[in-house]
Design an enzyme around this catalytic site. Structure first.
Site, PDB file in Angstrom:
ATOM      1  N   GLU A  85       0.819  -1.217   0.000  1.00 27.62           N
ATOM      2  CA  GLU A  85       0.000   0.000   0.000  1.00 27.62           C
ATOM      3  C   GLU A  85       0.848   1.260   0.000  1.00 27.62           C
ATOM      4  O   GLU A  85       0.431   2.289  -0.516  1.00 27.62           O
ATOM      5  CB  GLU A  85      -0.934  -0.015   1.214  1.00 27.62           C
ATOM      6  CG  GLU A  85      -2.077   0.962   1.107  1.00 27.62           C
ATOM      7  CD  GLU A  85      -3.191   0.659   2.097  1.00 27.62           C
ATOM      8  OE1 GLU A  85      -3.676   1.619   2.709  1.00 27.62           O
ATOM      9  OE2 GLU A  85      -3.572  -0.511   2.262  1.00 27.62           O
ATOM     10  N   TYR A 107      -0.968  -4.004  13.748  1.00 27.88           N
ATOM     11  CA  TYR A 107      -1.895  -3.308  12.847  1.00 27.88           C
ATOM     12  C   TYR A 107      -2.919  -2.493  13.639  1.00 27.88           C
ATOM     13  O   TYR A 107      -3.599  -3.016  14.516  1.00 27.88           O
ATOM     14  CB  TYR A 107      -2.599  -4.348  11.969  1.00 27.88           C
ATOM     15  CG  TYR A 107      -3.500  -3.763  10.916  1.00 27.88           C
ATOM     16  CD1 TYR A 107      -2.981  -3.103   9.812  1.00 27.88           C
ATOM     17  CD2 TYR A 107      -4.884  -3.881  11.023  1.00 27.88           C
ATOM     18  CE1 TYR A 107      -3.808  -2.579   8.838  1.00 27.88           C
ATOM     19  CE2 TYR A 107      -5.724  -3.358  10.053  1.00 27.88           C
ATOM     20  CZ  TYR A 107      -5.173  -2.708   8.963  1.00 27.88           C
ATOM     21  OH  TYR A 107      -6.007  -2.183   8.003  1.00 27.88           O
TER      22      TYR A 107
END
Length: 694
Positions: A8, A314
């Site tokens: 990403e 995360y």
């Protein structure tokens, strides 16, 4: 065989490239060892705007606009008052296409969540790629986690339902946002922005603000007494209140005549308190706001930075638990952060069934370095909570005593700590999550021995005056809580749990919703609170009774999206529901227009001379083909009314416009005049010179 890995962000791509041995830098990717590693830079591909479907002009008869199929376009940026494809996005897409063409297969390494999945799938579809792909699904970016993830790749098709949910959410937001905004803009002849998630959030903020503002405080009085036993002062308060001071004074006089209190009941109970659960994103945002004044968006940015620096897991998670396999690693992680805890470790935050795509936010065990002060603050919060969560339960003895003077009942509460357990972490770090929870409870090292019918001397008594209080204005912490349960006031744990599954937005999106409302000048931060602006209140007054502002409705959509993700509902059924919903809100909002307002009047164009100038939500422009006459309705931060535009077109000048804002941020007053070249300029009172407008 060549494998393409798409991440990403460039920083994540570099880490993965180093691990797989793709060390040769190219333009927009890295390659080597039969790998090419590239990156997406966020949402490179988005849904096309209505103009792409031929709906440039705002018309009531066009609503609702329902593209079938939706078109994907390259991310847009504004240039010279028009939107064009972002050059940086075009360049990176070209690099991604090169990588896809080179590869025999693709590994998807975008963030492991709904948005990360959508970012890849939109690129994959836009580039018309048909190569097979697998999914790298990891919760931390440590070298160990990346290597383990690459060794245990998941089939790309395993995440099709996640993609269907993400796509449904994206298209629903487009359908509701575009149609509702256009419908209200047409009905009320102005520039309005509404949204599937932002408008119910705005409604909650406005509703609480109005309740607070209009609240009439009512005074009441209570009796307060002090007794003593075994050298311990017992300060008790009457259980009932008095509506007027005279009654309270009479009760006080009678009380003082008694000069003693009788114990009517004694309750003592030893209890255990479990440690707080580990953080999910929303819990971390709430606590960082409460303790440190951080905005939700700031906390998310810092948590994302800590994740990319490999020192926490995360951040965009909705779970406050870890799974059994992660629990096995906890002793080693505690060792890495220099902490040992008594065994067995507390299992309060361990539950396989409550771990969603990602477990709670925990430290990775990597040694932090080069952190900013704010990053250190959030990192320490995560570490301290990690230590608390696996520490033993605390143990306390609580005591509640009821006393009477023969007429009134008084209650005294006290607590003594038997074993600190997890609370020792708070004591060591100088934090206390319990402050204010039991404001009437005395904390003592020893509890007195009291028995029923025992008589205590009355040492002192007084009247205390109180006032009823409104529900407090939202802070970001309490607004996040309200968004979690779709604005419902729920107290019991089971109801909270049920509502948490259908809140407004998701942990990953709530901060952005708040920031969007601030950006659009609908809400603002005022010290520690979040309050609506005049503009926000005006929008709320228009839509408050409409379905677009219904928080529970939005919460139910989130529940449906979760069902799509779990494979329990076909996305087509959700689409049918949204289409029906959009039709309803368009009807509701267009009905707000008076019959006279429903069609745009036309004015004579100063440039081509035809009766073809229409005034729209954001612009007044000539509709005749080949004529480019237009005036933007927002000039230097001021929105031009229809009367202003009409004056400008017919008399070539407006009255004095007050409160214009220069590029330097200074306020000024001026007329707007239309020049011979049909462009606008400012004319200042008492000065002949003109300054070109924008």
């Amino acid at each position: 065989m060549i494998t393409c890995i798409i991440a990403e962000k460039p920083s994540v791509a570099r880490d993965i490239a180093r691990i797989v041995g793709a060390n040769t830098r190219q333009d927009g990717y890295l390659e080597g060892n039969d790998y090419v590693v590239t990156w997406a830079m966020g949402h490179l591909i988005t849904l096309a705007m209505p103009e792409a479907y031929g709906f440039a002009v705002y018309k009531a008869e066009d609503l609702p606009i329902r593209p079938n199929p939706f078109q994907l376009i390259v991310r847009q940026v504004r240039k010279d008052k028009e939107y064009t494809s972002d050059p940086a996005a075009l360049k990176q897409l070209k690099a991604i296409r090169v990588c896809f063409d080179k590869a025999d297969r693709i590994i998807v390494a975008t963030d492991a969540g709904r948005e990360g999945e959508l970012i890849f799938r939109y690129i994959y579809n836009h580039l018309n790629c048909h190569k097979p792909f697998d999914r790298l699904w990891i919760s931390s970016l440590t070298d160990k986690a990346i290597r383990e993830g690459l060794a245990h790749l998941k089939a790309g098709t395993a995440y099709d339902n996640l993609y269907h949910s993400a796509k449904a959410r994206s298209e629903a937001d487009w359908l509701v946002g575009i149609n509702a905004s256009r419908a209200l803009s047409i009905a009320r002849k102005g520039g309005y922005s509404l949204g599937r998630v932002q408008t119910p959030t705005l409604a909650m903020v406005c509703r609480r603000y109005i309740e607070n503002r209009d609240f009439s405080s009512v005074p009441y009085w209570k009796l307060s007494v002090a007794g003593e036993k075994e050298g311990i002062s017992l300060k008790a308060v009457s259980s009932s209140a008095f509506d007027n001071e005279a009654d309270a004074q009479s009760a006080l006089a009678m009380l003082r005549e008694q000069s003693q209190l009788t114990v009517t009941s004694v309750a003592r109970k030893v209890g255990h308190t479990s440690p707080p659960l580990l953080y999910d994103l929303t819990a971390l945002q709430k606590e960082a706001n409460r303790k440190h004044g951080f905005s939700a968006d700031k906390t998310l940015s810092i948590a994302q930075s800590l994740y990319e620096k490999k020192i926490t897991t995360y951040p965009r998670t909705g779970s406050r638990y870890i799974s059994e396999d992660v629990f096995e690693e906890v002793p080693a992680l505690l060792g890495k952060i220099g902490k040992t805890l008594p065994l067995p470790l507390n299992r309060h935050s361990v539950d396989n069934e409550k771990v969603t795509d990602h477990h709670a936010i925990i430290p990775t065990g990597e040694t932090p370095s080069g952190l900013s002060a704010d990053e250190t603050t959030i990192y320490q919060m995560v570490v301290h909570r990690f230590i608390e969560a696996f520490s033993p339960d605390s143990e306390e003895e609580r005591m509640q005593v009821e006393l009477t003077d023969g007429t009134n009942t008084f209650i005294w509460k006290a607590c003594r700590s038997i074993y600190l357990g997890w609370k020792a972490v708070q004591q060591a770090t100088g934090t206390n999550d319990e402050k204010g929870k039991e404001d009437e409870e005395q904390t003592l090292s020893v509890l007195p021995n009291l028995t029923e019918s025992e008589v205590l001397p009355l040492l002192s008594s007084e009247i205390t005056e109180h006032k009823t209080k409104p529900k407090p204005l939202y802070t970001e912490a309490t607004l996040l809580s309200a968004m979690e349960n779709a604005g419902k006031e729920v107290e019991d744990a089971e109801s909270k749990k049920a509502m948490a599954e259908c809140g407004i937005g998701t942990p990953a999106t709530r901060a952005n919703i708040i920031e969007t409302l601030i950006l659009r000048d609908y809400i603002q931060r005022e010290k520690k609170t979040v309050v609506p602006t005049e503009k926000g209140l005006a929008v709320y007054e228009i839509v408050k009774d409409k379905r677009i502002a219904n928080a529970e409705m939005t919460g139910s959509w989130e529940l449906t999206l979760a069902a799509i993700e779990a494979g329990q509902m076909p996305p087509e059924k959700f689409a049918q529901g949204i289409n029906s919903y959009v039709e309803t809100i368009c009807e509701e909002l267009l009905a707000l227009a008076s019959p006279m307002q429903k069609s745009y009047p036309a004015y004579r164009c100063p440039k081509c001379g035809n009766e073809t100038v229409g005034i729209y939500a954001k612009i007044a422009k000539c509709r005749r083909e080949g004529c480019d006459f237009h005036i933007f309705r927002e000039i230097c931060g001021t929105f031009l009314s229809e009367d202003n535009i009409r004056d400008l077109i017919t008399t070539r000048r407006t009255p004095i416009l007050k409160g214009l804002t220069s590029k330097a941020g200074r306020k000024f007053n001026a007329r707007l005049v239309l020049g011979e070249d049909h462009t606008t300029a400012f004319e200042f009172e008492g000065k002949k010179g003109k300054v070109r407008g924008r």
